[in-house]
Design a protein around this motif. Structure first.
Motif, PDB file in Angstrom:
ATOM      1  N   LEU A 129       0.759  -1.202   0.131  1.00  0.00           N
ATOM      2  CA  LEU A 129      -0.120  -0.132  -0.225  1.00  0.00           C
ATOM      3  C   LEU A 129       0.841   1.420  -0.103  1.00  0.00           C
ATOM      4  CD1 LEU A 129      -2.533  -1.278   2.760  1.00  0.00           C
ATOM      5  CD2 LEU A 129      -2.796  -1.253   0.526  1.00  0.00           C
ATOM      6  N   ASN A 130       0.527   2.161  -0.656  1.00  0.00           N
ATOM      7  CA  ASN A 130       1.197   3.774  -0.597  1.00  0.00           C
ATOM      8  C   ASN A 130       0.599   4.372   0.770  1.00  0.00           C
ATOM      9  OD1 ASN A 130      -1.395   4.910  -1.163  1.00  0.00           O
ATOM     10  ND2 ASN A 130      -0.609   4.958  -3.557  1.00  0.00           N
ATOM     11  N   ALA A 131       1.107   5.392   0.940  1.00  0.00           N
ATOM     12  CA  ALA A 131       0.821   5.964   2.200  1.00  0.00           C
ATOM     13  C   ALA A 131      -0.418   6.526   2.371  1.00  0.00           C
ATOM     14  CB  ALA A 131       1.649   7.532   2.389  1.00  0.00           C
ATOM     15  N   MET A 132      -1.260   6.869   1.252  1.00  0.00           N
ATOM     16  CA  MET A 132      -2.565   7.133   1.248  1.00  0.00           C
ATOM     17  C   MET A 132      -3.365   6.208   1.526  1.00  0.00           C
ATOM     18  SD  MET A 132      -4.939   9.223  -1.627  1.00  0.00           S
ATOM     19  CE  MET A 132      -4.964   7.649  -2.442  1.00  0.00           C
ATOM     20  N   GLU A 133      -3.003   5.081   0.924  1.00  0.00           N
ATOM     21  CA  GLU A 133      -3.837   3.781   1.192  1.00  0.00           C
ATOM     22  C   GLU A 133      -3.758   3.203   2.512  1.00  0.00           C
ATOM     23  OE1 GLU A 133      -3.305   2.359  -3.750  1.00  0.00           O
ATOM     24  OE2 GLU A 133      -1.968   1.635  -1.910  1.00  0.00           O
ATOM     25  N   ILE A 134      -2.395   3.494   3.089  1.00  0.00           N
ATOM     26  CA  ILE A 134      -2.172   2.833   4.574  1.00  0.00           C
ATOM     27  C   ILE A 134      -3.205   3.728   5.278  1.00  0.00           C
ATOM     28  CG2 ILE A 134      -0.710   2.919   6.032  1.00  0.00           C
ATOM     29  CD1 ILE A 134       1.548   2.387   4.176  1.00  0.00           C
ATOM     30  N   ALA A 135      -3.256   5.116   5.047  1.00  0.00           N
ATOM     31  CA  ALA A 135      -4.042   6.058   5.977  1.00  0.00           C
ATOM     32  C   ALA A 135      -5.322   5.396   6.147  1.00  0.00           C
ATOM     33  CB  ALA A 135      -3.581   7.386   5.518  1.00  0.00           C
ATOM     34  N   PHE A 136      -5.851   5.216   4.768  1.00  0.00           N
ATOM     35  CA  PHE A 136      -7.133   5.161   4.604  1.00  0.00           C
ATOM     36  C   PHE A 136      -7.378   3.487   5.396  1.00  0.00           C
ATOM     37  CE2 PHE A 136     -10.789   2.744   2.212  1.00  0.00           C
ATOM     38  CZ  PHE A 136     -11.784   3.819   2.662  1.00  0.00           C
ATOM     39  N   ALA A 137      -6.842   2.772   4.939  1.00  0.00           N
ATOM     40  CA  ALA A 137      -7.058   1.236   5.461  1.00  0.00           C
ATOM     41  C   ALA A 137      -6.898   1.358   7.135  1.00  0.00           C
ATOM     42  CB  ALA A 137      -5.934   0.244   5.318  1.00  0.00           C
ATOM     43  N   TYR A 138      -6.056   2.424   7.765  1.00  0.00           N
ATOM     44  CA  TYR A 138      -6.154   2.500   9.102  1.00  0.00           C
ATOM     45  C   TYR A 138      -7.300   3.040   9.548  1.00  0.00           C
ATOM     46  CZ  TYR A 138      -4.281   3.675  13.949  1.00  0.00           C
ATOM     47  OH  TYR A 138      -4.354   4.100  15.141  1.00  0.00           O
ATOM     48  N   SER A 139      -7.778   4.146   8.922  1.00  0.00           N
ATOM     49  CA  SER A 139      -9.104   4.720   9.518  1.00  0.00           C
ATOM     50  C   SER A 139     -10.199   3.663   9.360  1.00  0.00           C
ATOM     51  CB  SER A 139      -9.286   5.641   8.631  1.00  0.00           C
ATOM     52  OG  SER A 139     -10.558   6.222   8.857  1.00  0.00           O
ATOM     53  N   LYS A 140     -10.177   2.631   8.352  1.00  0.00           N
ATOM     54  CA  LYS A 140     -11.049   1.563   8.182  1.00  0.00           C
ATOM     55  C   LYS A 140     -11.052   0.480   9.412  1.00  0.00           C
ATOM     56  CE  LYS A 140     -12.179  -2.375   5.326  1.00  0.00           C
ATOM     57  NZ  LYS A 140     -11.791  -3.150   4.194  1.00  0.00           N
ATOM     58  N   MET A 141      -9.837   0.449   9.695  1.00  0.00           N
ATOM     59  CA  MET A 141      -9.544  -0.965  10.110  1.00  0.00           C
ATOM     60  C   MET A 141      -9.218  -0.458  11.828  1.00  0.00           C
ATOM     61  SD  MET A 141      -9.559  -3.377   8.659  1.00  0.00           S
ATOM     62  CE  MET A 141      -9.005  -4.712   9.740  1.00  0.00           C
ATOM     63  N   ASN A 306       2.059   1.867  19.749  1.00  0.00           N
ATOM     64  CA  ASN A 306       2.868   1.487  18.502  1.00  0.00           C
ATOM     65  C   ASN A 306       3.010   2.584  17.489  1.00  0.00           C
ATOM     66  OD1 ASN A 306       2.136   0.337  15.412  1.00  0.00           O
ATOM     67  ND2 ASN A 306       3.715  -0.936  16.698  1.00  0.00           N
ATOM     68  N   GLY A 307       4.193   2.577  16.794  1.00  0.00           N
ATOM     69  CA  GLY A 307       4.351   3.717  15.685  1.00  0.00           C
ATOM     70  C   GLY A 307       5.546   4.456  16.116  1.00  0.00           C
ATOM     71  N   GLU A 328       3.326   0.007  10.218  1.00  0.00           N
ATOM     72  CA  GLU A 328       2.791  -0.725  11.449  1.00  0.00           C
ATOM     73  C   GLU A 328       1.864  -0.564  12.163  1.00  0.00           C
ATOM     74  OE1 GLU A 328       6.992   0.569  13.042  1.00  0.00           O
ATOM     75  OE2 GLU A 328       5.965   1.122  14.777  1.00  0.00           O
ATOM     76  N   ASN A 329       1.510   0.874  12.320  1.00  0.00           N
ATOM     77  CA  ASN A 329       0.140   1.076  12.823  1.00  0.00           C
ATOM     78  C   ASN A 329      -0.997   0.209  12.289  1.00  0.00           C
ATOM     79  OD1 ASN A 329       1.052   4.502  13.735  1.00  0.00           O
ATOM     80  ND2 ASN A 329       0.937   2.680  15.177  1.00  0.00           N
ATOM     81  N   LEU A 330      -0.763   0.143  10.838  1.00  0.00           N
ATOM     82  CA  LEU A 330      -1.935  -0.380  10.202  1.00  0.00           C
ATOM     83  C   LEU A 330      -2.020  -1.978  10.768  1.00  0.00           C
ATOM     84  CD1 LEU A 330      -4.162  -0.947   8.376  1.00  0.00           C
ATOM     85  CD2 LEU A 330      -2.552  -1.041   6.223  1.00  0.00           C
ATOM     86  N   SER A 341      -1.229   5.633  18.582  1.00  0.00           N
ATOM     87  CA  SER A 341      -0.599   5.371  17.560  1.00  0.00           C
ATOM     88  C   SER A 341       0.621   6.368  17.450  1.00  0.00           C
ATOM     89  CB  SER A 341      -1.581   5.742  16.460  1.00  0.00           C
ATOM     90  OG  SER A 341      -2.327   6.932  16.655  1.00  0.00           O
ATOM     91  N   GLY A 342       1.496   6.246  18.549  1.00  0.00           N
ATOM     92  CA  GLY A 342       2.771   7.119  18.416  1.00  0.00           C
ATOM     93  C   GLY A 342       2.475   8.666  18.380  1.00  0.00           C
ATOM     94  N   ASN A 343       2.686   9.346  17.312  1.00  0.00           N
ATOM     95  CA  ASN A 343       2.967  10.529  17.243  1.00  0.00           C
ATOM     96  C   ASN A 343       3.362  11.149  18.682  1.00  0.00           C
ATOM     97  OD1 ASN A 343       2.110  10.794  14.633  1.00  0.00           O
ATOM     98  ND2 ASN A 343       0.030   9.988  15.354  1.00  0.00           N
ATOM     99  N   ASP A 344       4.265  10.710  19.299  1.00  0.00           N
ATOM    100  CA  ASP A 344       4.730  10.769  20.298  1.00  0.00           C
ATOM    101  C   ASP A 344       6.090  11.562  20.351  1.00  0.00           C
ATOM    102  OD1 ASP A 344       5.545  10.495  23.184  1.00  0.00           O
ATOM    103  OD2 ASP A 344       4.600   8.618  23.288  1.00  0.00           O
ATOM    104  N   ALA A 345       7.082  10.906  20.894  1.00  0.00           N
ATOM    105  CA  ALA A 345       8.666  11.456  20.600  1.00  0.00           C
ATOM    106  C   ALA A 345       8.749  12.300  19.409  1.00  0.00           C
ATOM    107  CB  ALA A 345       9.448  10.460  20.744  1.00  0.00           C
ATOM    108  N   ARG A 346       9.313  13.416  19.580  1.00  0.00           N
ATOM    109  CA  ARG A 346       8.966  14.516  18.183  1.00  0.00           C
ATOM    110  C   ARG A 346      10.168  13.629  17.247  1.00  0.00           C
ATOM    111  NH1 ARG A 346       7.195  19.683  17.594  1.00  0.00           N
ATOM    112  NH2 ARG A 346       8.250  20.879  16.071  1.00  0.00           N
TER     113      ARG A 346
END
Lengths: 759, 142
Positions: A129-141, A306-307, A328-330, A341-346
């Protein structure tokens, strides 16, 4: 601008500019799969494969059962479901990838199949999956429908008063979870008690954890101060695991231990941990994470932090590293795990890289978008700075508003923020005194209430905190003691809120996947499952929530513009008078410059966007015209409010053929009677940065044009300000006020200006 | 007769079947009030989850396809009977290089299986012992 320059440089100076950007503080690493620097394609990544015989895994991802390391063995025993594996492993990875982004394949079908997929297979599928597909799949899953967020609440002094105040603010901002940790390990009990009290202010149900040494963390949980834990780390190679002083079995033991005490927990793993620890086995970040995540599902953890996590900066130094973090989040949510989902340590010094990284999670939602959003200032974050921190919190609120995306947060108001902080500080001060732990002074409390960060407080010293912490532990103080104390001190609501939270652990409802508490109810993947199957399904903002997201601080309205102008009106009434002298006629004086003012000029609008009073602007233009030997004649145009037409109409009335058009917001043009409307002589379009001196020179230049010469055009220097962002809302509102005043058939009026006072 | 297993429909238990929830000393949810706390009628034991509650949550988790989460709840249900220091002692022994032999872990498993009726946990520890042996984890680590 004018210092002498060395034109002999052998480098394009733009590179110097680029060198000065914060981005260049980031270090980037070359792809080097042999040495573990590979996001998706490791040198030693195995091909997916699974052999099952008699219900037992005989080989997995290229390793025979007799050669399994501990991680393989645990995954084979506890993750792989032999009843599903054959069916799932037979599906080509590309097809699995397509199913992930197909709205017609329900989430539950994919989570079922995941139970039969090996780590290498999961990694291979998401890598398609490309980045957009990963983002979409994440939102769905993702497991729970309603998105949430988690805050870090720490400070550089481990000051309990500040922890309580900041915890109360985090609750008000809407964080579902609060995580603290200490600068000094022995302060853990003090931090736990302080945040616990602070998080009970304002509303019940914010979960709280105190990240500390494993045994102590569990003890603090047993004493009832904390309601969840997320520091049970796992690793993707056996050597890293052992180096981390654990095994899958010891971590699974801890996982059960938390549940046995009614405490919510999730494991932690993130890309590049093995690389940081020096045990990467030449495998890719993604494959190692797939192993970690299968392990966590097998252990029976409801979820994962994770992430990237602490490895995010290293992962992001590798090509494709940020896409890998998303991937990996996906896998985590595909395995049906709650995902903080991470977005934690800068991961970067660049604000742009940070904002770009958070966007997919903000617009797609996540169980906990950040597994630690720094609700405090960067220097107060004892975990290290987060992607977003106290400094950038309002940016996050605005991103929510921009995208109408629920990031879990809500704006707070100036006044109520201070009340909440005081309430939390008073509650904790009472508890500390009542339980014989410490005394606080009014000065300490006041300094903490208003402080943005610990550099500004005059509160407990580090040694005081250590004593408080040891006393809590030594006396065996529990959450029940705190509840009773709050009740005794008249903090009844806080006592109730805290009791509510501790009672959650008896039913165990919040031990289920993705559980948070909203409005006094446990909300998890069971009673709030993500049911996304395409547009119109899944999480949608309701009207009330949409309004909350829109309600940021300092929003401009038409009334506000009119109120501001009304305040200037009286001042202008004392400075200038516009006397109407009847219909304006074409002039014959070759030395005159006609200044055409707009309908709202000095009647509804009284200052330019730069804040200059319109009387001063008229005076400056007049002074410039006088300096050039001309004379100013003012007319008011009623048929237009457009700068070009104001200028052109003025020019046509002018005896010299040159006119100036000026809008009340300060946009000005020099025009000549025979030119096309938009082909003017000079234009000042940047009203917000136009000074009175510029207006004076403009008047002067008009006289030069009138004499048939070409003046040096006035240049209003810009430093690249985003003037549209700064002013266009006000421009649109005030311009609309002017256009509403125009009358297409109304003739120009002659105006005589009287300046009533100097300056 | 045994009740049919709980499902997602019975969740959250505290809302749908509060009568089936008690603390370790048998107090019901609505007995856990601020007044009771103030009177000294509440102990930390009253705020502890019971094995029964964990087994109920295990049934619910299994009904929505989360068998491994259910198994964790089932291990946890046994673990409610273990005192805190026992839990931490075993955790410590399960860490790399702490136990010196498989036999040491097995003896411990034997003991708490009989002492706390923790048979799942005992099996879990025995399984670890066999793996540790094979992967050489009983070496002393300095």
């Amino acid at each position: 601008m004018s210092e002498s320059r060395n034109f002999a440089a052998n480098r394009w100076r733009r590179f110097d500019d680029w060198d000065d950007r914060a981005l260049r503080l980031d270090q980037f690493a070359a792809e080097d799969p042999e040495n573990g620097f590979a996001a998706f394609a490791g040198a030693a990544d195995p091909k997916p494969g699974l052999k099952i015989s008699g219900g037992k895994v005989m080989a997995m991802d290229g390793v025979a059962a007799k050669d399994f390391d501990m991680i393989d063995a645990f995954i084979a025993t506890y993750h792989i479901d032999p009843a599903i594996a054959e069916e799932a492993m037979a599906i080509p990875s590309t097809q699995l990838a397509r199913m992930l982004v197909d709205v017609n394949v329900p989430r539950t079908e994919l989570t079922r199949l995941a139970r039969g997929l090996t780590p290498a297979k999961l990694a291979e599928a998401v890598a398609e999956l490309n980045a957009m597909e990963i983002a979409f799949a994440y939102s769905k899953m993702r497991a729970r429908r309603t998105p949430g967020n988690q805050a870090h609440v720490t400070n550089a002094k481990d000051d309990p008063l500040q922890l309580a105040a900041d915890a109360a603010i985090a609750v008000a901002l809407g964080f579902d979870e609060i995580e603290t940790t200490m600068r000094v390990a022995r302060n853990s009990w003090s931090n736990a008690l302080a945040c616990c009290v602070g998080s009970a202010v304002g509303r019940a149900g914010t979960l709280f954890q105190c990240s500390s040494e494993e045994a102590e963390e569990l003890e603090i949980g047993m004493a009832g101060f904390t309601s969840y834990a997320e520091t049970v780390s796992v690793y993707g190679t056996e050597s890293a695991f052992i180096d981390g002083d654990d095994t899958p079995w010891s971590k699974a033991w801890l996982t059960a231990a938390y549940a046995s005490r009614g405490i919510k927990m999730r494991c932690t793993s993130g890309a590049a941990a093995e690389l940081l620890m020096g045990f990467h086995e030449a495998k890719s970040l993604l494959y190692l994470e797939a192993r970690c995540l299968c392990l966590q599902r097998g252990m029976g953890s409801q979820g994962t932090q994770n992430g990237g996590i602490d490895g995010a900066p290293l992962a992001a130094s590798i090509p494709g590293g940020v896409r890998e973090i998303m991937a990996e989040n996906l896998i985590a949510v595909w395995l049906d795990l709650e995902c903080a989902s991470g977005n934690d340590a800068r991961h970067s010094e660049s604000d742009m890289r940070v904002a770009a990284k958070i966007l997919p999670f903000l617009i797609g939602g996540s169980d906990l978008i950040c597994s630690g959003f720094g609700s405090i200032l960067k220097y107060d974050n004892s975990f290290n700075p987060s992607s977003f921190n106290g400094e950038e919190l309002e940016e996050f609120l605005v991103l929510q508003r921009d995208f109408e995306a629920d990031g879990g947060l809500t704006s707070i108001e100036d006044a109520s923020a201070l009340d909440l902080r005081r309430r939390a500080i008073d509650a904790l001060s009472h508890v500390l005194k009542d339980l014989g732990l410490a005394e606080t002074t009014e000065a300490m409390k006041r300094s903490v209430a208003v402080a943005s960060g610990s550099n500004e407080t005059e509160s407990f010293q580090p040694r005081d905190v250590a004593l408080i912490s040891e006393e809590i532990k030594a006396k065996g103080i529990t959450v029940l003691d705190v509840i009773r104390s709050l009740d005794r001190g008249g903090f009844v609501e806080e006592a109730r809120n805290l009791l509510f939270l501790v009672k959650l652990r008896i039913s165990g409802d919040y031990l289920q996947t993705s559980a948070i508490v909203r409005e006094g109810r446990v909300l998890s993947a069971i009673n709030d499952p993500n049911d996304y199957v395409g547009p119109g399904t899944g999480y949608r903002l309701n009207d009330a929530r949409r309004k909350e997201l829109a309600a940021i601080r300092d929003v401009l309205t038409r009334d506000e513009v009119l109120r501001t102008e009304a305040a200037s009106e009286q001042m202008e009434a004392r400075a200038i008078r516009y006397r109407i002298m009847g219909r304006a006629v074409p002039g014959t004086d070759r030395g005159e410059i006609v200044v055409g003012i707009s309908p709202g000029f000095g009647t509804k609008i009284f200052r330019t966007l730069a804040g200059h009073r319109l009387s001063e602007v008229v005076r400056a233009i007049g002074d410039g015209i006088a300096r050039g030997g001309g004379s100013m004649r003012v007319v008011r145009l009623h048929h237009t409010a457009d700068t070009s037409f104001l200028g052109l109409s003025a020019a046509r009335l002018s005896g010299s053929g040159v006119g100036i058009g000026i809008q009340s917001k300060g946009t000005t043009v020099i025009h000549q009677k025979d030119r096309l409307p938009h082909n003017n002589l000079e234009l000042f379009s940047n009203a917000p940065i136009t000074t009175l001196a510029h207006y004076e020179t403009l008047g002067f230049n008009a006289t030069v044009h009138a004499s048939g010469s070409l003046p040096e055009p006035v240049v209003v220097p810009t430093r690249g300000e985003a003037l549209g962002a700064r002013y266009h809302a006000r421009v649109a509102l005030s311009y609309a006020i002017e256009t509403a005043m125009t009358e297409p058939d109304a003739a120009p009026e002659e105006i005589t200006i009287d300046f009533l006072e100097q300056g | 007769m045994r009740n049919p297993p709980l499902t997602a429909r019975n969740y959250p238990m505290a809302e749908k079947s509060p009568e089936r929830i008690t603390g370790q000393r048998g107090k019901s949810l609505d007995a856990l009030t601020l007044e009771a706390a103030a009177n000294g009628d509440l102990h930390m034991e009253d705020l502890r989850i019971t094995p029964a509650a964990l087994l109920q949550q295990a049934e619910i988790a299994r009904s929505v396809g989360r068998a491994s989460l259910a198994e964790n709840f089932e291990r946890a249900a046994e673990m409610t009977r273990l005192p805190q220091d026992e839990i931490m002692r075993i955790y410590e022994l399960l860490r790399p290089g702490r136990a010196r032999s498989a036999a040491e872990l097995e003896r411990m498993a034997e003991r708490f299986a009989s002492e706390y009726q923790a048979h799942r946990l005992a099996a879990f520890v025995r399984e670890a012992a066999a793996l540790y042996e094979r992967r050489g984890l009983f070496q002393l680590r300095f």
